[in-house]
Design an enzyme around this catalytic site. Structure first.
Site, PDB file in Angstrom:
ATOM      1  N   ARG A   1      -9.565 -11.945  -7.632  1.00  0.00           N
ATOM      2  CA  ARG A   1     -10.348 -11.322  -8.696  1.00  0.00           C
ATOM      3  C   ARG A   1      -9.954 -11.963 -10.021  1.00  0.00           C
ATOM      4  O   ARG A   1      -8.767 -12.167 -10.288  1.00  0.00           O
ATOM      5  CB  ARG A   1     -10.054  -9.824  -8.725  1.00  0.00           C
ATOM      6  CG  ARG A   1     -10.810  -9.127  -9.831  1.00  0.00           C
ATOM      7  CD  ARG A   1     -10.691  -7.653  -9.729  1.00  0.00           C
ATOM      8  NE  ARG A   1      -9.400  -7.193 -10.199  1.00  0.00           N
ATOM      9  CZ  ARG A   1      -8.991  -5.927 -10.115  1.00  0.00           C
ATOM     10  NH1 ARG A   1      -9.763  -5.030  -9.533  1.00  0.00           N
ATOM     11  NH2 ARG A   1      -7.827  -5.566 -10.574  1.00  0.00           N
TER      12      ARG A   1
ATOM     13  N   GLU B   1     -17.842  -1.175  -9.382  1.00  0.00           N
ATOM     14  CA  GLU B   1     -16.867  -0.174  -9.812  1.00  0.00           C
ATOM     15  C   GLU B   1     -17.309   0.542 -11.082  1.00  0.00           C
ATOM     16  O   GLU B   1     -16.540   1.297 -11.664  1.00  0.00           O
ATOM     17  CB  GLU B   1     -15.469  -0.789  -9.965  1.00  0.00           C
ATOM     18  CG  GLU B   1     -15.405  -2.005 -10.848  1.00  0.00           C
ATOM     19  CD  GLU B   1     -14.012  -2.610 -10.931  1.00  0.00           C
ATOM     20  OE1 GLU B   1     -13.020  -1.966 -10.567  1.00  0.00           O
ATOM     21  OE2 GLU B   1     -13.923  -3.767 -11.395  1.00  0.00           O
TER      22      GLU B   1
ATOM     23  N   CYS C   1     -12.649  -1.922  -1.697  1.00  0.00           N
ATOM     24  CA  CYS C   1     -11.264  -2.314  -1.933  1.00  0.00           C
ATOM     25  C   CYS C   1     -10.495  -1.297  -2.785  1.00  0.00           C
ATOM     26  O   CYS C   1      -9.362  -1.545  -3.153  1.00  0.00           O
ATOM     27  CB  CYS C   1     -11.183  -3.704  -2.562  1.00  0.00           C
ATOM     28  SG  CYS C   1     -11.892  -3.768  -4.211  1.00  0.00           S
TER      29      CYS C   1
ATOM     30  N   ARG D   1      -5.186  -9.121  -7.329  1.00  0.00           N
ATOM     31  CA  ARG D   1      -5.409  -8.694  -8.722  1.00  0.00           C
ATOM     32  C   ARG D   1      -4.757  -9.733  -9.632  1.00  0.00           C
ATOM     33  O   ARG D   1      -3.595  -9.599  -9.999  1.00  0.00           O
ATOM     34  CB  ARG D   1      -4.791  -7.320  -8.956  1.00  0.00           C
ATOM     35  CG  ARG D   1      -5.498  -6.190  -8.200  1.00  0.00           C
ATOM     36  CD  ARG D   1      -4.803  -4.867  -8.458  1.00  0.00           C
ATOM     37  NE  ARG D   1      -5.631  -3.726  -8.159  1.00  0.00           N
ATOM     38  CZ  ARG D   1      -5.512  -2.965  -7.066  1.00  0.00           C
ATOM     39  NH1 ARG D   1      -4.582  -3.245  -6.174  1.00  0.00           N
ATOM     40  NH2 ARG D   1      -6.308  -1.936  -6.877  1.00  0.00           N
TER      41      ARG D   1
ATOM     42  N   ASN E   1     -11.697   3.192  -7.091  1.00  0.00           N
ATOM     43  CA  ASN E   1     -10.821   3.802  -8.105  1.00  0.00           C
ATOM     44  C   ASN E   1     -11.584   3.963  -9.418  1.00  0.00           C
ATOM     45  O   ASN E   1     -11.692   5.061  -9.963  1.00  0.00           O
ATOM     46  CB  ASN E   1      -9.592   2.925  -8.390  1.00  0.00           C
ATOM     47  CG  ASN E   1      -8.820   2.601  -7.149  1.00  0.00           C
ATOM     48  OD1 ASN E   1      -8.985   3.243  -6.135  1.00  0.00           O
ATOM     49  ND2 ASN E   1      -7.963   1.595  -7.226  1.00  0.00           N
ATOM     50  N   ASP E   2     -12.116   2.844  -9.910  1.00  0.00           N
ATOM     51  CA  ASP E   2     -12.823   2.926 -11.182  1.00  0.00           C
ATOM     52  C   ASP E   2     -14.172   3.601 -11.022  1.00  0.00           C
ATOM     53  O   ASP E   2     -14.625   4.299 -11.928  1.00  0.00           O
ATOM     54  CB  ASP E   2     -12.967   1.526 -11.798  1.00  0.00           C
ATOM     55  CG  ASP E   2     -11.681   1.117 -12.502  1.00  0.00           C
ATOM     56  OD1 ASP E   2     -11.131   1.941 -13.249  1.00  0.00           O
ATOM     57  OD2 ASP E   2     -11.194  -0.003 -12.270  1.00  0.00           O
TER      58      ASP E   2
ATOM     59  N   HIS F   1       5.486   7.641 -13.866  1.00  0.00           N
ATOM     60  CA  HIS F   1       6.047   6.350 -13.473  1.00  0.00           C
ATOM     61  C   HIS F   1       7.175   6.503 -12.465  1.00  0.00           C
ATOM     62  O   HIS F   1       7.397   5.631 -11.635  1.00  0.00           O
ATOM     63  CB  HIS F   1       6.503   5.576 -14.717  1.00  0.00           C
ATOM     64  CG  HIS F   1       5.364   4.843 -15.364  1.00  0.00           C
ATOM     65  ND1 HIS F   1       5.437   4.278 -16.599  1.00  0.00           N
ATOM     66  CD2 HIS F   1       4.112   4.590 -14.907  1.00  0.00           C
ATOM     67  CE1 HIS F   1       4.274   3.700 -16.887  1.00  0.00           C
ATOM     68  NE2 HIS F   1       3.466   3.885 -15.880  1.00  0.00           N
TER      69      HIS F   1
END
Ligand code: PEP
Ligand code: MG
Length: 547
Positions: free
Chosen positions: A331, A428, A499, A295, A451-452, A188
Site C-alpha cells: 500500500r 475504506e 484487509c 502498510r 477499520n476505516d 497503548h
C-alpha cells in the site's frame, strides 16, 4: 475461590502468583523560584534529553517488538517536543515563578484534563502517554534513574495502572500476565501487551480486592475474567483446556501441511497484513497465500526524512524474495493523524488536518514519484501489486495510474529494469463504496479496509470503532457498503478482498463467503483459524446445496 469478570484486552490464559506494582510517590518542590531563566533552561535540557531517550527507546523496541510497538514511543517523543506543552511550562515558569518540576507537573495535569474532556477516545487514551512523558522529565529534573524491571519472581503484575515505558522495561521472561484497574483496549499499554503476547485483563473491581501478594490467580485475557485462588479442579481444567488448545492448533497445522488443499476454499486466498520486514518470518510460518497488505507508511515513520528510492527498493525487494513468487501487495503511503511524522508537513505537525492516503501522495508528487519508482523497480523481480489508500473517487485512481505510467516511461528511458504492476484500490471510505462502479473501471482489484470504513460510516473515531465489542461482527451499514463494493468489483470482473481487522474474525467467515470475497488478508496469527472457519462455512454451504 472467587471469579471476577473484567475486560480482556490481550488474549491468552495464565495461572500464576500476583505481584503488586505501585508508582512511587514523589513530593514536588513548590516553593517559588528566584531564577526563572535557570528553571526554564533546566526544563529545556531535561525535555531534550527525554525526547532523545524516547528516540533510542523507539529504535530498541522496534528492533525487539516490531514497528507498531516502536511507533508508540515515537508518539511519546512527539509529546516531549510538543510546542503547546512547552508553552504551558514556560507560562508557569515565568508567569507563576514555578520551579521546573512544579511547572511540568501542572502543565501535564492541565493537558490531561483537556484530553480527558475530548469526545474522541483516541485522545482520551493518550493521557497515559502524556503522564509517561511528564514522569520521565520529572525524573530527569530530580536526578532519579529510570526504574528498571523489578519483578522478583515470574508473576502476574497487578497495578492500578502502568505506563507504556514501564511495561517495556519489565523483565519479559518474568511477566506472565497483566491485571490492571485502569485502561481500555485502545490504551497503548493494551496495544503493547497484545504485541508482546502478554495476556491482560482490566478489572476495576479486582485490584484492591486481591487478598495478598504471591497468591495464585488464573487470568483469562480472551474471555476477560480472573479467578482468585483457583481450586484444584479449576487448575486441572485449565491445564486440560490449554493442552486441548495446543493440540487443536497442531491438528490444524497438520491438516494444512499434510493435505494443502484440506483447509483451502477454492477461489479464496488467505493472505497477511504486515507493517515491517520483521513480520516476514511470521507470514512464512503461517502458510499464507501472500501479503495482502504491507502498510508502507511504517517505512516513513521512524525517521527524520522521506526514505529514498534505494531504501524503499531494498525493503520491497526483500519482501518479494521472501515470499518466493506469492503476491506481495504494497500500500502506498497512508498518512493520518496517528501515523504522521513531523517532516511530512511541518505546518500540520500539531494538528489533525492531514491529507490522508492517496490525496497526500497526489499533493506531494515528488514523494509519490519516489515510491512509485521503487515499486516499479521491485516489480521487475516478482509478483508485486500496488494498493492505493483512502480513495474517494475514480479521478484519484486515474491520476495515480497516470503517474505510474509516467514513472515506467522514465525508468525505461534511463535503462533501469522495471515492470508494471496491478493497481488496486482500498474501499475504506463510504464514498468509495458508493461510487465503486466508477472506481472499478480504473482499478485492477479492490481491498476493503473495514477499520476505516467502520470508523467513517459510524462516525466513530480512533481504534474504538474497530475494537468496540458492540460492533463485533460488522455493523449492518458497513456490511451493506462492503457488499455493494463487492458486487461492483465482480460486475467489472476484478477481485474483491478484505484487509481490515474484521477479516481476521472467524465469526464473519460465513458473511465474507456469501459476499463473494476472493481474498482475506489477516494477521499472521489468524491465518489458520480463518482458513478453518472459511472451510467450515464453505462445507456447510455445499451440504445445504447438495441436500
Ligand atoms: C483499514 O482501514 O481497514 C485498513 C486496513 O487500513 P489501516 O492501516 O488504516 O488499518
Ligand atoms: Mg485504513
Amino acid at each position: 475461590m472467587q471469579v471476577i469478570q473484567g475486560r480482556g484486552v490481550s488474549g491468552g490464559t495464565v495461572l500464576g502468583p500476583v505481584f503488586f506494582f505501585e508508582h512511587e510517590k514523589r513530593t514536588i518542590d513548590r516553593r517559588p523560584s528566584s531564577d526563572p531563566d535557570a528553571e526554564w533552561a533546566r526544563f529545556q535540557e531535561a525535555g531534550r534529553a527525554v525526547a532523545e531517550a524516547y528516540g533510542r527507546l523507539a529504535s530498541e523496541v522496534t528492533e525487539e517488538l516490531g514497528q507498531d510497538a516502536g511507533l508508540l514511543f515515537r508518539s511519546h517523543q512527539m509529546i516531549a517536543l510538543d510546542s503547546e506543552f512547552e508553552k504551558s511550562v514556560r507560562a508557569a515558569v515565568y508567569g507563576k515563578r514555578q520551579r521546573a518540576e512544579a511547572a511540568v507537573e501542572d502543565a501535564a495535569r492541565l493537558y490531561a484534563a483537556v484530553l480527558q474532556k475530548t469526545e474522541d477516545p483516541y485522545f482520551r487514551e493518550r493521557t497515559q502517554d502524556l503522564y509517561d512523558v511528564a514522569e520521565r522529565i520529572l525524573r530527569k529534573l530530580v536526578g532519579e534513574q529510570p526504574r528498571t524491571a523489578d519483578l522478583p519472581f515470574p508473576a502476574i503484575l497487578a497495578a492500578d495502572s502502568i505506563l507504556p515505558g514501564e511495561l517495556v522495561r519489565l523483565e519479559r521472561t518474568r511477566l506472565l500476565g497483566l491485571l490492571l484497574k485502569e485502561g481500555s483496549p485502545t490504551s497503548h499499554v493494551a496495544v503493547l501487551a497484545r504485541i508482546m503476547g502478554i495476556p491482560a485483563v482490566i478489572a476495576p473491581e479486582s485490584v484492591p480486592r486481591i487478598p495478598a501478594e504471591g497468591e495464585s490467580v488464573l487470568l483469562d485475557g480472551s474471555r476477560g475474567f480472573i479467578v482468585l485462588n483457583p481450586d484444584e479442579e479449576t487448575r486441572q481444567k485449565e491445564v486440560l483446556r490449554r493442552s486441548e488448545e495446543i493440540e487443536r492448533e497442531a491438528a490444524l497445522r497438520r491438516r494444512f501441511s499434510e493435505n494443502g488443499s484440506g483447509l483451502r476454499v477454492p477461489g479464496i486466498r488467505v493472505e497477511c497484513n504486515i507493517s515491517s520486514l520483521q513480520d516476514l518470518p511470521a507470514v512464512l510460518r503461517s502458510g499464507a497465500d501472500g501479503i495482502g497488505l504491507f502498510r508502507s507508511e511504517f517505512l516513513y515513520l521512524d525517521r527524520e526524512d522521506f526514505p529514498d528510492e534505494e531504501t524503499q527498493l531494498s525493503v520491497y525487494r526483500a519482501l518479494i524474495e521472501g515470499m518466493e513468487g506469492k503476491p506481495v501487495t504494497i500500500r502506498t503511503l497512508d498518512p493520518s493523524p496517528d501515523k504522521f511524522a513531523p517532516y511530512f508537513d511541518p505546518e500540520l505537525r500539531d494538528t489533525d488536518d492531514v491529507s490522508r492516503g492517496i490525496r497526500y501522495s497526489l499533493e506531494h508528487p515528488e514523494v509519490f514519484r519516489t515510491q512509485l519508482r521503487a515499486l516499479h523497480r521491485a516489480a521487475a523481480e516478482g509478483n508485486l501489486r500496488i494498493l492505493l489508500p483512502m480513495v474517494t473517487e475514480a479521478a484519484e485512481v486515474s491520476a495515480a495510474r497516470a503517474m505510474s505510467e509516467q514513472v515506467l516511461r522514465e525508468l525505461k528511458e534511463e535503462g533501469i529494469p522495471s515492470a508494471g504492476a496491478e493497481i488496486g484500490v482500498m474501499i475504506e471510505t463510504p464514498a468509495a463504496a458508493l461510487d465503486a462502479e466508477e472506481i472499478a473501471k480504473e482499478a485492477d482489484f479492490f481491498s476493503c479496509g473495514t477499520n476505516d470504513l467502520t470508523r467513517f460510516t459510524l462516525a466513530k473515531s480512533g481504534e474504538d470503532a474497530v475494537r468496540d465489542p458492540e460492533d463485533a461482527g460488522l455493523h449492518p451499514a458497513v456490511r451493506a457498503l462492503l457488499q455493494a463494493a463487492a458486487s461492483a468489483a465482480h460486475r467489472a470482473g476484478i477481485p474483491f478482498g478484505v484487509c481490515g481487522e474484521s477479516a481476521s474474525d472467524p465469526g464473519l467467515a460465513g458473511f465474507f463467503l456469501e459476499s463473494g470475497v476472493d481474498e482475506l488478508s489477516v494477521s499472521p496469527g489468524a491465518v489458520l483459524t480463518v482458513r478453518e472457519a472459511l472451510r467450515s462455512a464453505f462445507d456447510a454451504r455445499e451440504n445445504e446445496t447438495g441436500d
